[in-house]
Enzyme design. Sequence first.
Site, PDB file in Angstrom:
ATOM      1  N   GLY A 107       7.193  -7.012 -10.331  1.00 53.45           N
ATOM      2  CA  GLY A 107       7.394  -6.652  -8.921  1.00 53.45           C
ATOM      3  C   GLY A 107       8.816  -6.830  -8.425  1.00 53.45           C
ATOM      4  N   ALA A 111       9.874  -6.934  -4.496  1.00 52.88           N
ATOM      5  CA  ALA A 111      10.367  -8.186  -3.916  1.00 52.88           C
ATOM      6  C   ALA A 111      11.707  -7.961  -3.225  1.00 52.88           C
ATOM      7  CB  ALA A 111      10.488  -9.254  -5.005  1.00 52.88           C
ATOM      8  N   ASP A 152       1.228  -3.874  -5.169  1.00 47.00           N
ATOM      9  CA  ASP A 152       2.446  -4.671  -5.330  1.00 47.00           C
ATOM     10  C   ASP A 152       3.002  -5.103  -3.969  1.00 47.00           C
ATOM     11  OD1 ASP A 152       2.117  -4.069  -7.983  1.00 47.00           O
ATOM     12  OD2 ASP A 152       4.198  -3.491  -8.334  1.00 47.00           O
TER      13      ASP A 152
END
Length: 314
Positions: A107, A111, A152
């Site tokens: 991810g 992020a 996600d």
Amino acid sequence: MDLTIAGAPGKIILFGEHAVVYGRPAIAVPVQDVRATAEVKNNPDAGTSTVFLEAPDIGFSGWLHAAPVDHPLAKITIHTLQALGLTSFPAIKLKVTSTIPVAAGLGSGTAVSVAVVRALSTHLATLLPPEQQSSLAFEVEKLHHGTPSGIDNTVVAFERPVYYLRDRKIKPFSIRSPFNLLIGDTGIASNTSVAVGNVRKGWNADPSHYEQLFDAIGQISEQARQAIQRGPIGKLGPLMDRNQDILHDLGVSCRELDDLVSAAISAGALGAKLSGAGLGGNMIALVEPETQDAIEVALREAGAVRVLRTEVQT
Ligand code: PMV
């Protein structure tokens, strides 16, 4: 306020990747051991109102107005400024850094997006709520492949374990007792759009077979939810193994992932599977404190270029 710093964690998918794109449930958890960070500074020297972007980890820097509109950093910045109702660019510098391995199913891009939304909104107005952080990051997910499930951005923005079903509000999901995972990296870049595209081709060619595989994965995710909420956690091991077998049948595993999965099981892991889009990237192994050192050694001997340890907790 001259400087604002905000971060966001990595993530792993425990169960249900790929099937989640087709409306089946999946489970993902944040990984706090790795993080993306965004730093926003006022930039009075800019002379004119504009945003300077810097992402040293990927060797990118430049003015927002000159960046390609489909650059992920430019896209999340523009979407966030729009969400804040700004009609002109503020004179700021935005720098992003990350300790999350890239193209690894952890991810990293998501992020970075969430960290940017948090830092920009805090600096220029007030922190946007997780729902909005998530939906802004989702806009960027679409750059990676056309049909993102949304898992996600949800897990990273809410920073808590999620039992995720596409287009449904997330439900609170508690973990009965913390458990330990090793995350083993093949060192091979995982290309989400290629993996998702391959599954799409297979589904187009034989929809009923693929629907059966997705159903089987959905049932595994549901059983895993019960095991995580009620225990015993050991039940997750065989569920991970079954999920891996189906991911293999879907064609998203690869020799390097298979090798790491076998090595972990032989060294005593309770279960193991790839995590994320596959065709490279990371695998996860469910471990007990007394066996994790031996399993980490086995993963490295089998080719893992990096092994992270993480404890999954509510
Ligand atoms: O991009 P990754 O490696 O975190 O994988 C995303 C998970 C998929 O289910 C394969 C795609 C999606 O949109 O959910």
